[in-house]
Enzyme design. Sequence first.
Site, PDB file in Angstrom:
ATOM      1  CG  HIS A   1      -2.102  -0.939   1.063  1.00  0.00           C
ATOM      2  ND1 HIS A   1      -1.938  -2.285   0.851  1.00  0.00           N
ATOM      3  CD2 HIS A   1      -3.449  -0.732   1.094  1.00  0.00           C
ATOM      4  CE1 HIS A   1      -3.127  -2.866   0.761  1.00  0.00           C
ATOM      5  NE2 HIS A   1      -4.061  -1.948   0.907  1.00  0.00           N
TER       6      HIS A   1
ATOM      7  NE  ARG B   1     -24.169  49.116   1.482  1.00  0.00           N
ATOM      8  CZ  ARG B   1     -25.119  48.960   0.555  1.00  0.00           C
ATOM      9  NH1 ARG B   1     -26.309  48.515   0.906  1.00  0.00           N
ATOM     10  NH2 ARG B   1     -24.897  49.240  -0.707  1.00  0.00           N
TER      11      ARG B   1
END
Length: 506
Positions: free
Chosen positions: A82, A281
């Site tokens: 793996h 804003r």
Amino acid sequence: MVSLNGSALTLEDVAQVARHGGEVELDPHAVKRMKAAREVIDRLAAGEAPVYAVNTGVGLLADTRVAPEELEQLQRNVVRSHACGVGEPLPEDVVRAIMLIRANVLAKGISGIRPVVARRICGLLNKGVTPLVPSRGSVGASGDLAPLAHIALVLIGEGEAVYQGQRMSGGAALSAALIEPLRLHSKEGISLVNGTQAMLALGTLALLDSEDLAEAADVACALSLDALRGTPKAFDPRIHEVRPHPGQLASAKLLRRLLEGSEIRASHQACRRVQDAYSLRCAPQVHGAVRDTLTETRRVFGIELNSATDNPLVFGEETLSGGNFHGQHLAFAMDFMAIALTALAGISERRIDRLVNPALNEGLPPFLAHHPGLESGYMMLQVTAAALVAECRVLATPASPGSITTSGNKEDFVSMGMTSALKLRQVVELTRQVLAIELMTATQALECLRPLKTSPLLEEIRTAFVAVCPPRKDDQPFSAGIAAAADWLKRWRAVRPTAVAEIDAQ
């Protein structure tokens, strides 16, 4: 010392061990649970019934029985086969985070491995042995098999590692650190490679950095708004209390407090401007949405840090095979984080443009230059920010819907969570650089408004920032300054005023 019991690890613990050299140990109660589960595995391994990954092959080979005398070889083979990662190695802090989370998962006591396995991982952390882990190769289901296998290789004296700044073989690193290589018993190889720890480690460190950036973005916005002589009226608590998203409320409160007492604001109280642009804003609405995304991600990661994610798991006298290694929860969260941070970078770039653009920065010099025309000033900083945001937008494309079948169609739907994690790490760095540029342009703009000063709290932040990245009096290369500003943001929790932390914690 971080004590691991499988149920109490925090994100802050991960940072302490991964980045600050914190040491770890196993909780005695965890050791008892691990021993009990191991006794079950030993009995099953010696029995006649096939038990996945205990006395059978793995993946599509799960139906292949392995002889008792070959069980240790099976576990070594699982680790070796793996370990097929590619690409540049993961950074040391990420690998240390992987090992810590992996040891904590094993400490839950339902993986069926011996306590010595988790202790040996703790030994690598405490002695400063860092396995070399290639960054690519995981599809985020059956866990992060390849990255975890490269760590397991070092545990058995193979692979490569870094020790005391030197790259060497895993065996040499263990020998130098006086750590004995492991002999893997039944199931221990699969337990070491099966789990979500690589993507979770990347995500956890990215989340901690992102939380800092979200707060720093409010600070940068406040500096920009005052330099542009905007109004803080949009941060009035009454506005946000009637749309009470928690992140929006927190962002508006911090912006409001940051701007209190500004001389610049007092100087233009009578101006005719009614509303500022959205990038100023609507900062609480945008920054707040980012904060809420990070809050949800923290919830997901907090669960995963203390979850059993290998397979099979031991419950009493029984093993159950399931799919807790699947990384979909993490993949979704990290893809959403990348989208949120891209918005944070994007709105910051819009403020940068307003600071330098002569069509938008009324009252400030074109491009914040001392001699416009002769000098380009900060013109190109906005160009760089635009390039960074464009890259963020590409990286914010989700990976999680992109399953590709693997393992002979046994693993036929995968999360691609590691891809999400690697992309997210890049987005965090790019967002940090955009915010660094906003701080540079905002502090330069404030310099143009002298002798007027911003608020006392913002002046304290400005003073700390310009000590590492001073305003420019003429044209000079900017790259080193951007790097210094980004590094300053990396240390945000250490450099921010205590008052900012206190406001944000309320």
